[in-house]
Scaffold this active site. Sequence first.
Site, short mmCIF file in Angstrom:
data_model
loop_
_atom_site.label_atom_id
_atom_site.label_comp_id
_atom_site.label_asym_id
_atom_site.label_seq_id
_atom_site.Cartn_x
_atom_site.Cartn_y
_atom_site.Cartn_z
N LYS A 126 0.87 -1.17 0.00
CA LYS A 126 0.00 0.00 0.00
C LYS A 126 0.90 1.22 0.00
O LYS A 126 2.05 1.15 0.47
CB LYS A 126 -0.87 0.00 1.27
CG LYS A 126 -2.11 0.85 1.16
CD LYS A 126 -3.25 0.10 0.53
CE LYS A 126 -4.49 0.97 0.43
NZ LYS A 126 -5.63 0.24 -0.13
N GLY A 138 -26.85 0.99 3.07
CA GLY A 138 -26.04 1.73 2.10
C GLY A 138 -26.29 1.20 0.70
O GLY A 138 -25.92 0.07 0.38
N VAL A 139 -26.96 2.02 -0.11
CA VAL A 139 -27.26 1.58 -1.49
C VAL A 139 -26.54 2.49 -2.48
O VAL A 139 -27.14 3.04 -3.40
CB VAL A 139 -28.79 1.51 -1.74
CG1 VAL A 139 -29.37 0.31 -1.01
CG2 VAL A 139 -29.51 2.78 -1.31
N GLY A 140 -25.25 2.65 -2.25
CA GLY A 140 -24.39 3.44 -3.15
C GLY A 140 -23.93 2.56 -4.29
O GLY A 140 -24.69 1.73 -4.81
N ASN A 141 -22.68 2.69 -4.67
CA ASN A 141 -22.16 1.95 -5.83
C ASN A 141 -22.35 0.45 -5.70
O ASN A 141 -22.96 -0.19 -6.55
CB ASN A 141 -20.67 2.27 -6.02
CG ASN A 141 -20.48 3.60 -6.72
OD1 ASN A 141 -21.12 3.86 -7.74
ND2 ASN A 141 -19.63 4.44 -6.17
N VAL A 142 -21.81 -0.14 -4.64
CA VAL A 142 -21.89 -1.59 -4.48
C VAL A 142 -23.29 -2.01 -4.03
O VAL A 142 -23.88 -2.97 -4.57
CB VAL A 142 -20.84 -2.10 -3.45
CG1 VAL A 142 -20.96 -3.61 -3.29
CG2 VAL A 142 -19.44 -1.73 -3.88
N TYR A 188 -26.20 -0.73 -4.50
CA TYR A 188 -27.21 -0.70 -5.57
C TYR A 188 -27.16 -1.99 -6.40
O TYR A 188 -28.18 -2.65 -6.63
CB TYR A 188 -27.00 0.52 -6.48
CG TYR A 188 -27.83 0.43 -7.74
CD1 TYR A 188 -29.18 0.75 -7.73
CD2 TYR A 188 -27.26 -0.03 -8.94
CE1 TYR A 188 -29.95 0.62 -8.89
CE2 TYR A 188 -28.03 -0.16 -10.09
CZ TYR A 188 -29.38 0.17 -10.06
OH TYR A 188 -30.14 0.04 -11.20
P1 NAD Z 1 -20.42 4.40 -1.88
O1 NAD Z 1 -19.89 5.64 -1.24
O2 NAD Z 1 -20.76 4.45 -3.33
O3 NAD Z 1 -21.74 3.91 -1.11
C1 NAD Z 1 -21.88 3.99 0.26
C2 NAD Z 1 -23.33 4.36 0.53
O4 NAD Z 1 -23.52 4.37 1.95
C3 NAD Z 1 -23.72 5.75 0.01
O5 NAD Z 1 -24.90 5.67 -0.73
C4 NAD Z 1 -23.88 6.56 1.28
O6 NAD Z 1 -24.86 7.58 1.15
C5 NAD Z 1 -24.32 5.49 2.26
N1 NAD Z 1 -24.13 5.83 3.67
C6 NAD Z 1 -23.20 6.64 4.23
N2 NAD Z 1 -23.39 6.72 5.56
C7 NAD Z 1 -24.45 5.92 5.84
C8 NAD Z 1 -25.11 5.56 7.03
N3 NAD Z 1 -24.77 6.06 8.23
N4 NAD Z 1 -26.15 4.70 6.95
C9 NAD Z 1 -26.54 4.20 5.76
N5 NAD Z 1 -25.97 4.52 4.60
C10 NAD Z 1 -24.92 5.36 4.64
O7 NAD Z 1 -19.37 3.26 -1.57
P2 NAD Z 1 -19.24 1.85 -2.29
O8 NAD Z 1 -18.19 1.93 -3.33
O9 NAD Z 1 -20.59 1.35 -2.64
O10 NAD Z 1 -18.63 0.95 -1.12
C11 NAD Z 1 -19.46 0.51 -0.05
C12 NAD Z 1 -18.61 -0.18 0.99
O11 NAD Z 1 -17.95 -1.30 0.40
C13 NAD Z 1 -17.50 0.69 1.57
O12 NAD Z 1 -17.32 0.34 2.92
C14 NAD Z 1 -16.28 0.30 0.76
O13 NAD Z 1 -15.08 0.51 1.47
C15 NAD Z 1 -16.54 -1.18 0.54
N6 NAD Z 1 -15.89 -1.72 -0.65
C16 NAD Z 1 -16.16 -1.21 -1.87
C17 NAD Z 1 -15.55 -1.75 -3.00
C18 NAD Z 1 -15.87 -1.22 -4.38
O14 NAD Z 1 -15.50 -1.88 -5.37
N7 NAD Z 1 -16.52 -0.08 -4.52
C19 NAD Z 1 -14.64 -2.82 -2.86
C20 NAD Z 1 -14.40 -3.34 -1.58
C21 NAD Z 1 -15.03 -2.77 -0.48
#
Ligand code: NAD
Length: 350
Positions: free
Chosen positions: A80, A177-181, A183
Amino acid sequence: MSVFTAPDFDGHENVVFGCDEATGLKCIIAIHNTNRGPALGGSRFWNYDNEQDAVTDVLRLSKGMTYKAAVADLDLGGGKSVIIGDAKKIKTPDLMRAFGRVIERLNGKYITAEDVGTTVTDMDYIRESTRHVRGKSTGSGNPSPLTALGVFLGLKAAVKHQLKTDDLTGLHIAVQGVGNVGYYLCKYLHEAGAKLVVCDINKTSLQRVENEFSAQIVGLDDIYSQAVDVYAPCALGATVNDQTIEQFKTTIIAGAANNQLAQDHHGEALKEMGVLYAPDYVINAGGLINVAHETEDYDVEIVKAKISKIYDTLLEIFQRSDKQNLPPSIIADHMAEERFKGPFEAQAAE
Ligand code: NAD
């Protein structure tokens, strides 16, 4: 400042401090272990309060990458890097190129990628100085759908082990949390016939999953106590903690978030409660698996085939957890160590 005596130092192979006066670059690259291959791990650009915090972060994160790559069965080690400073103020193309030169001096022992505070465009600048970088603006794009695929398959493995079924039809699943992953996970789950309960701080994201997948929306603090079959944390870390653990009615926790257990003992507590926990770094490795394959001959089908192994890995972890009466989080660590420790280290540990 300490490195060798820092609490998070774990016999890291190299810790390299890099500097470029002309661009203001100050960075640290930690290579934890390269027994399986070159150390892959993202570059985090962060305004640390002090240099010791940066050392702590890079030591801890690089070790985590070794475990994650080993359990995902990638021919990679763990590393890292951190770039110290306020990215909004000091990040320039020249600084990223200078950072690339620091990486280049390591002759391929460390490969970088995107992380918090860096973008695919930054990876393009780094690439002007070194080829030891993955992820670029013309590359495979957003890794989240592939991370979600791995989480979906891992969740299915947990359901298979705990509820003895391959069928998600009618199962109730709480997605935090329905963000990127989140959803895309909801999309997979909806297509598989599951019923969704969701929460998020973002109203637009909530509306989207309500409209598209008939998800039921609940308050942020209510998600833990839902009477569901699975709780899938996909937002924050440390949501399995002293406050939430008593509220769970689920018997499965399987989601994308990093560092889901606030403390190690919460893994033991879940096991005692009969809650099956899919270790975070095993189930959410889809993004890493994708980045690892982001080379000239990138093929998404090969990546998906590799991601599908998360299902088998988790089943094996759950079976060993039952047999050895140890939490899955500990078994995952053991499995990773079996895979990355060389014969010499394994012998020394006996
Ligand atoms: P993201 O930021 O797109 O989505 C996170 C979602 O959580 C957002 O919609 C946000 O509004 C919501 N959120 C924030 N605070 C909240 C709360 N208190 N209660 C409920 N919802 C809340 O992130 P992501 O890329 O979808 O990643 C989600 C998780 O997965 C993170 O912990 C990230 O570290 C982990 N992760 C992601 C990836 C990836 O490929 N994107 C890979 C490994 C791990």
